[in-house]
Design a protein around this motif. Structure first.
Motif, PDB file in Angstrom:
ATOM      1  N   UNK A  38      33.642  49.632  38.098  1.00  0.00           N
ATOM      2  CA  UNK A  38      33.408  49.539  39.534  1.00  0.00           C
ATOM      3  C   UNK A  38      33.140  48.090  39.951  1.00  0.00           C
ATOM      4  N   UNK A  39      32.347  47.381  39.175  1.00  0.00           N
ATOM      5  CA  UNK A  39      32.025  45.997  39.494  1.00  0.00           C
ATOM      6  C   UNK A  39      33.251  45.097  39.404  1.00  0.00           C
ATOM      7  N   UNK A  40      34.116  45.345  38.430  1.00  0.00           N
ATOM      8  CA  UNK A  40      35.321  44.529  38.275  1.00  0.00           C
ATOM      9  C   UNK A  40      36.315  44.784  39.410  1.00  0.00           C
ATOM     10  N   UNK A  41      36.409  46.032  39.841  1.00  0.00           N
ATOM     11  CA  UNK A  41      37.261  46.329  41.002  1.00  0.00           C
ATOM     12  C   UNK A  41      36.800  45.550  42.220  1.00  0.00           C
ATOM     13  N   UNK A  42      35.498  45.521  42.444  1.00  0.00           N
ATOM     14  CA  UNK A  42      34.952  44.794  43.594  1.00  0.00           C
ATOM     15  C   UNK A  42      35.203  43.298  43.436  1.00  0.00           C
ATOM     16  N   UNK A  43      35.098  42.773  42.222  1.00  0.00           N
ATOM     17  CA  UNK A  43      35.337  41.350  41.987  1.00  0.00           C
ATOM     18  C   UNK A  43      36.771  40.971  42.332  1.00  0.00           C
ATOM     19  N   UNK A  44      37.714  41.857  42.041  1.00  0.00           N
ATOM     20  CA  UNK A  44      39.107  41.584  42.388  1.00  0.00           C
ATOM     21  C   UNK A  44      39.277  41.452  43.900  1.00  0.00           C
ATOM     22  N   UNK A  45      38.583  42.290  44.657  1.00  0.00           N
ATOM     23  CA  UNK A  45      38.667  42.216  46.113  1.00  0.00           C
ATOM     24  C   UNK A  45      38.018  40.945  46.648  1.00  0.00           C
ATOM     25  N   UNK A  46      36.938  40.504  45.981  1.00  0.00           N
ATOM     26  CA  UNK A  46      36.189  39.349  46.466  1.00  0.00           C
ATOM     27  C   UNK A  46      36.853  38.021  46.110  1.00  0.00           C
ATOM     28  N   UNK A  47      37.812  38.033  45.192  1.00  0.00           N
ATOM     29  CA  UNK A  47      38.459  36.789  44.764  1.00  0.00           C
ATOM     30  C   UNK A  47      39.981  36.918  44.842  1.00  0.00           C
ATOM     31  N   UNK A  48      40.529  37.048  46.043  1.00  0.00           N
ATOM     32  CA  UNK A  48      41.980  37.232  46.174  1.00  0.00           C
ATOM     33  C   UNK A  48      42.782  36.008  45.742  1.00  0.00           C
ATOM     34  N   UNK A  49      42.140  34.835  45.663  1.00  0.00           N
ATOM     35  CA  UNK A  49      42.852  33.612  45.288  1.00  0.00           C
ATOM     36  C   UNK A  49      42.705  33.278  43.809  1.00  0.00           C
ATOM     37  N   UNK A  50      42.171  34.203  43.027  1.00  0.00           N
ATOM     38  CA  UNK A  50      42.036  33.968  41.593  1.00  0.00           C
ATOM     39  C   UNK A  50      43.411  33.829  40.946  1.00  0.00           C
ATOM     40  N   UNK A  51      43.446  33.227  39.773  1.00  0.00           N
ATOM     41  CA  UNK A  51      44.731  33.039  39.082  1.00  0.00           C
ATOM     42  C   UNK A  51      45.340  34.380  38.701  1.00  0.00           C
ATOM     43  N   UNK A  52      46.660  34.382  38.540  1.00  0.00           N
ATOM     44  CA  UNK A  52      47.356  35.608  38.159  1.00  0.00           C
ATOM     45  C   UNK A  52      46.873  36.112  36.804  1.00  0.00           C
ATOM     46  N   UNK A  53      46.575  35.196  35.892  1.00  0.00           N
ATOM     47  CA  UNK A  53      46.108  35.616  34.568  1.00  0.00           C
ATOM     48  C   UNK A  53      44.746  36.294  34.654  1.00  0.00           C
ATOM     49  N   UNK A  54      43.851  35.743  35.500  1.00  0.00           N
ATOM     50  CA  UNK A  54      42.537  36.353  35.660  1.00  0.00           C
ATOM     51  C   UNK A  54      42.649  37.732  36.304  1.00  0.00           C
ATOM     52  N   UNK A  55      43.516  37.854  37.295  1.00  0.00           N
ATOM     53  CA  UNK A  55      43.725  39.153  37.934  1.00  0.00           C
ATOM     54  C   UNK A  55      44.254  40.170  36.929  1.00  0.00           C
ATOM     55  N   UNK A  56      45.160  39.722  36.091  1.00  0.00           N
ATOM     56  CA  UNK A  56      45.726  40.632  35.097  1.00  0.00           C
ATOM     57  C   UNK A  56      44.660  41.052  34.090  1.00  0.00           C
ATOM     58  N   UNK A  57      43.852  40.103  33.643  1.00  0.00           N
ATOM     59  CA  UNK A  57      42.795  40.423  32.684  1.00  0.00           C
ATOM     60  C   UNK A  57      41.856  41.468  33.247  1.00  0.00           C
ATOM     61  N   UNK A  58      41.419  41.285  34.501  1.00  0.00           N
ATOM     62  CA  UNK A  58      40.486  42.223  35.113  1.00  0.00           C
ATOM     63  C   UNK A  58      41.138  43.570  35.378  1.00  0.00           C
TER      64      UNK A  58
END
Length: 289
Positions: A195-215
């Motif tokens: 649940x926390x990681x899902x929220x982190x993805x929403x809070x950081x839309x400009x994160x790198x593609x690799x970080x988004x994929x990892x999460x």
């Protein structure tokens, strides 16, 4: 004679029903997915794929404004499917179009585009190689002290998972009680982290593609293990413990924008590690003759 107002209401209702319907076949899901990608509709693309939410969407790190997609062979094998595509109009793509495969999986009786496997097809595998390299690097961008702590915790959790597998050969009432408590603790930890990681993805839309994929991959694995614990046996509990250990290692490679969340996640893993160690010690003690 039907009045104009009634006719208009029927038309609107029909349009609403059409708009709310979800594509059902691999072909229709694929077409709707790529239409969403080309339109820049992150929410729809996430809805039709294995992305946990629109925050994980990165458009495959490409500019789709002038792109068109044509569709070819469809193959369905059980709960997986593939649709051949040719994409034209992408910058730095071959003049005759980029050939790729849209991979799909069936989740809860609904077809979804396997986002990252499809992305790997677009990139001829380079995306997956970058991802694996990122995981192997682990804590390269973190301090040596934090890296050592994280590695030690991962080793301890792996050891606990192996011990749980050995315990699968013994069973008595006391062990079952302790295992139920351990399983509940594991399920709560898996749920809190996902649940926390899902929220982190929403809070950081400009994160790198690799970080988004990892999460995104971490969330999917955590949720899969949590679901398996509903009919928990020792094997499922052991696998869940291993997933937590692997997740802790994968998080170390995230960028600095996730530093606050990463600290929170490591604290969650540390609390679980401490409590699960206590339960495992009891399990080992009860196992002694």
């Amino acid at each position: 004679m039907i009045k104009p107002a009634v006719t208009l209401a029927l038309v609107v209702a029909a349009l609403l029903l059409t708009g709310c319907s979800r594509p059902e076949t691999p072909q229709s899901v694929t077409e709707s997915f790529w239409q969403a990608v080309i339109a820049g509709d992150a929410e729809q693309a996430a809805e039709l794929s294995t992305l946990v939410n629109e925050g994980a969407y990165d458009a495959f790190e490409r500019d789709w404004q002038a792109a068109t997609v044509t569709y070819g062979r469809v193959v369905i094998e059980g709960d997986t499917a593939s649709v051949d595509i040719v994409v034209q109009g992408l910058p730095q793509a071959p003049a005759d179009g980029l050939e790729a495969t849209t991979h799909l999986v069936q989740v809860n009786q609904q077809w979804q585009v396997d986002y990252y496997r499809t992305g790997d097809s677009l990139s001829s595998g380079t995306g997956l190689q970058r991802f694996m390299g990122r995981l192997e690097a682990l804590s390269k961008d973190l301090s040596q002290r934090f890296e050592q702590q994280s590695d030690q915790a991962a080793q301890d959790m792996e050891a606990m998972a192996r011990e749980l597998e050995r315990l699968a050969q013994t069973a008595n009432e006391r062990l079952e009680i302790l295992m139920d408590e351990y399983s509940q603790l594991l399920e709560e930890t898996l749920e809190d982290l996902s649940r926390s990681m899902e929220e982190a993805l929403k809070q950081h839309p400009d994160a790198s593609a690799e970080d988004k994929r990892t999460l995104n991959q971490a969330v999917l694995e955590l949720e899969q293990q949590r679901d398996q614990l509903r009919d928990a046996d020792l094997q499922a509990v052991a696998e869940g413990s291993q997933v937590l250990a692997q997740t802790g290692q994968a998080l170390d490679g995230l960028g600095q924008e996730f530093s606050a969340e990463r600290q929170q996640w490591q604290q969650t893993l540390s609390r679980w590690h401490q409590r699960s160690s206590e339960l495992l010690a009891q399990l080992q003690g009860d196992r002694q003759p």
